[in-house]
Enzyme design. Sequence first.
Site, short mmCIF file in Angstrom:
data_model
loop_
_atom_site.label_atom_id
_atom_site.label_comp_id
_atom_site.label_asym_id
_atom_site.label_seq_id
_atom_site.Cartn_x
_atom_site.Cartn_y
_atom_site.Cartn_z
N ASP A 47 0.81 -1.23 0.00
CA ASP A 47 0.00 0.00 0.00
C ASP A 47 0.83 1.27 0.00
O ASP A 47 0.33 2.35 -0.24
CB ASP A 47 -0.86 0.04 1.28
CG ASP A 47 -2.08 -0.84 1.17
OD1 ASP A 47 -2.53 -1.09 0.05
OD2 ASP A 47 -2.58 -1.28 2.22
C1 BGC Z 1 0.19 1.20 6.27
C2 BGC Z 1 -0.20 -0.01 5.48
C3 BGC Z 1 -1.68 -0.08 5.39
C4 BGC Z 1 -2.25 1.22 4.84
C5 BGC Z 1 -3.75 1.13 4.80
C6 BGC Z 1 -0.43 2.43 5.67
O1 BGC Z 1 -0.13 3.53 6.46
O2 BGC Z 1 1.58 1.32 6.34
O3 BGC Z 1 0.30 -1.18 6.08
O4 BGC Z 1 -2.07 -1.13 4.58
O5 BGC Z 1 -1.82 2.30 5.62
O6 BGC Z 1 -4.45 2.19 5.10
C1 NOJ Z 2 -1.82 -3.85 5.32
C2 NOJ Z 2 -2.97 -3.94 4.39
O1 NOJ Z 2 -4.11 -4.39 5.07
C3 NOJ Z 2 -2.68 -4.85 3.24
O2 NOJ Z 2 -3.74 -4.82 2.34
C4 NOJ Z 2 -1.39 -4.46 2.58
O3 NOJ Z 2 -1.15 -5.34 1.53
C5 NOJ Z 2 -0.25 -4.42 3.55
N1 NOJ Z 2 -0.58 -3.56 4.65
C6 NOJ Z 2 1.05 -3.96 2.94
O4 NOJ Z 2 1.03 -2.61 2.63
#
Ligand code: BGC
Ligand code: NOJ
Length: 812
Positions: free
Chosen positions: A483
């Site tokens: 993400d």
């Molecule tokens: C986080 C991710 C997460 C995303 C979703 C980011 O700040 O680092 O792990 O999936 O937010 O909102």
């Molecule tokens: C958490 C999110 O829920 C997931 O969808 C994502 O793939 C990982 N973070 C990595 O960014």
Amino acid sequence: MKFGHFDDDNREYVITNPATPWPWINYLGNKDFFSLISNTAGGYAFYKDAKFRRLTRYRYNNVPMDSGGRYFYIKDDKTIWSPGWKPCKTKLDQYECRHGMNYTKIKGEKDGVSAEALFFVPLNTHAEVQKLSLTNNTKSSKNLKLFSFTEWALWNAVADMENFQRNFSTGEVEIDGSTLYHKTEYKERRNHFAFYSVNTPIDGYDTDRESFMGLYNGFHEPQVVLEGQAKMSTAHGWSPIASHYIEVDLQPGETKDFIFTLGYVENDEDNKWESKGVINKDKANEIIAKFNTSDKVDAALAELRTYWDDLLSNYTVNTGHEKLDRMVNIWNQYQCMITFCFSRSASFFESGIGRGMGFRDSNQDLIGFVHQIPDRARERIIDIASTQFPDGSCYHQYQPLTKKGNNDIGSGFNDDPMWLILGTTAYIKETGDWSILDEQVPYDNDESLAQPLFHHLTVSFDHVVNNLGPHGLPLIGRADWNDCLNLNCFSRDPNESFQTTENKTEGSKAESLMIAGLFVVYGREYVEVCRKLGKNEEAERAQQHVDNMVRSVKAHGWDGDWFLRAYDFFGNKIGSQENDEGQIFIESNGWCSMAGIGIEDGLVEKALNSVKEKLDCEYGIVLNNPAYTKYYIEYGEISTYPKGYKENAGIFCHNNPWIIIGETILGRGDQAWEYFRKICPAYLEDISELHKTEPYVYAQMIAGKDAFKPGEAKNSWLTGTASWNFYTISQYILGIRPDYDGLIIDPCIPADWRSFEATRKFRGATFKIRVTNPNGVNKGVKRLSIDGEEVEGGNMIPLLPKGHYTVEVELG
Ligand code: BGC
Ligand code: NOJ
């Protein structure tokens, strides 16, 4: 240092020191009514949706940590204490918290009185039942004053903590005998209310927080408790609560049970009222009557136990490794149920108001859950696919209450569609239920756009095909699985979120090697599905796209010693030796290895060796290396994290299994096992102080080697780590893998494992499998027999009629 121990016979983790390094929590309920409960009884309850239907209030990120919960206060002369230590924090003579499968028992003892509280949500019940047993262990009689406490949330958890100009005037309650009702907004657009009841006459109550607490008092010193007298307050606005007051006389040796029920009721529109302004309580009374004696409660708990006996019996192992066995047989499967229920919505790291059910997340969660309750997996697949757009793209998340795509979070994550192929094929392999593909499933929740589920798989596949970049590799869109790799964001404004800000894909050359690998793996799955259905032309067409992708990866995705991670907006390499930082990444190396791209030329072996050399560390495999040390506007959120944390070189436990599966494809069982063990929580119990989060469940992230405090975990419970690790250990290391036409047995284990046993229920049959490894190999089935009969030249148990079978497997 440890803060408790495992009790495998009871399937419990027993916490013996309440001051854990972080609240160690559990989940009550696994369908519709849910509660989170910490080892000191903190947490909150909600119905279906932690955002829209919050029942009790919780204060996140508070001081002290973990504020708000279901609290019991016991006043014994001048001493006031709580069985869970918090909120009073009176030093207890004894404390124990047992987190089990959807129930928690907290026991405290003080000055000869013991209080044992059992918390659970009985099956198919919209209520949390609490049984409090008070025992007088002294030689003289005790006159105790008992106060219960819970604070209502005004339903919408977001409005509840921001719209005070309204909230402080809306609160309404009703009091009826021993039941305290919360009915805010019931007279207008809501047909639901909550209640908190106890199965005994009470000596008083309070429903107004200020009256109970005192305006300037904390949870540890409610005025009513200090004074030992309830105020009989009726809340009008402000903050409604529910507190019972009971005077308890206990003779020496005597025990008294009190059963509290915290429930939720929905009434029909035309059956809302008993009389003007008085709510219809029939359904509440039914629930209360169902659990109003200790026998009934004990029976309901026994039923819950049997339910879990049953669920966990679908896959059990005996490897001789105690820690591994308890993870596989108990905790990892349990966590998979929890991630199935909650996706990434409600934990002590997810507020329940930010995220609903993730498209990619919930699909991945299925691979650790589908063998438990296939019918619920089926329903979930349809729910998820119903939020997809006709062109294959997806809402990134949807709300569990409405099952509608969440517009605030938006879409454009170009990996999302492929995961639907994973979720669906995992379901068919487990069940053999091909009919799911004929199910009419809406697009964007619009029934008039409904198509068979198979069509959704086609548009998922084509979404990648239709969105290729200059190298023939998948365009990344807003981001792929990571993400935080936001290559089309270019954000300079600290007030915008990387996750939702404008996605400037116009003219972008940003391509993802992670999606490329993903596409090859699940593109092949799609081809296989087409072949099984006799759709040979479609299979041919799809196969060509998969072959093209393999060619593109080989031509433009190889960096010499590993797979590149991506191309950025301008077409520059990411995850290459050319870069100063972020030269190598885990995701693309995992997926391209799982896809076996270039395996014939040694690419997979080289890539995984590079991962070992550059990314592995004492606590697991980090996501990238070197970590980013400054903000790269063209990379986005990944470079915002301090080095070693989260997506910037943290150990993202979710994707360690991708490398592990890659290792099993190469047949390197020792390496696979070493990686698996490093992040496996039961193996980290002894370093709980450093690890910080629960030793019985996976955390999303462990701080990596570049971090200030390597080894410290965050974001426990709700993470794809649960299902990916279960999938990896059960299907790739132990190697018991469902397929369309049978159960494949293909272990890849450490050479010094001489044998293990497993029981797997599959399509109605039960297989008792014994794997022996007389020659100390890592992989390779030499012989497989079923009930003494050798299966010719294969490692697959074919589909067999219901019954019990003994399977002998010899490696070598
Ligand atoms: C986080 C991710 C997460 C995303 C979703 C980011 O700040 O680092 O792990 O999936 O937010 O909102
Ligand atoms: C958490 C999110 O829920 C997931 O969808 C994502 O793939 C990982 N973070 C990595 O960014």
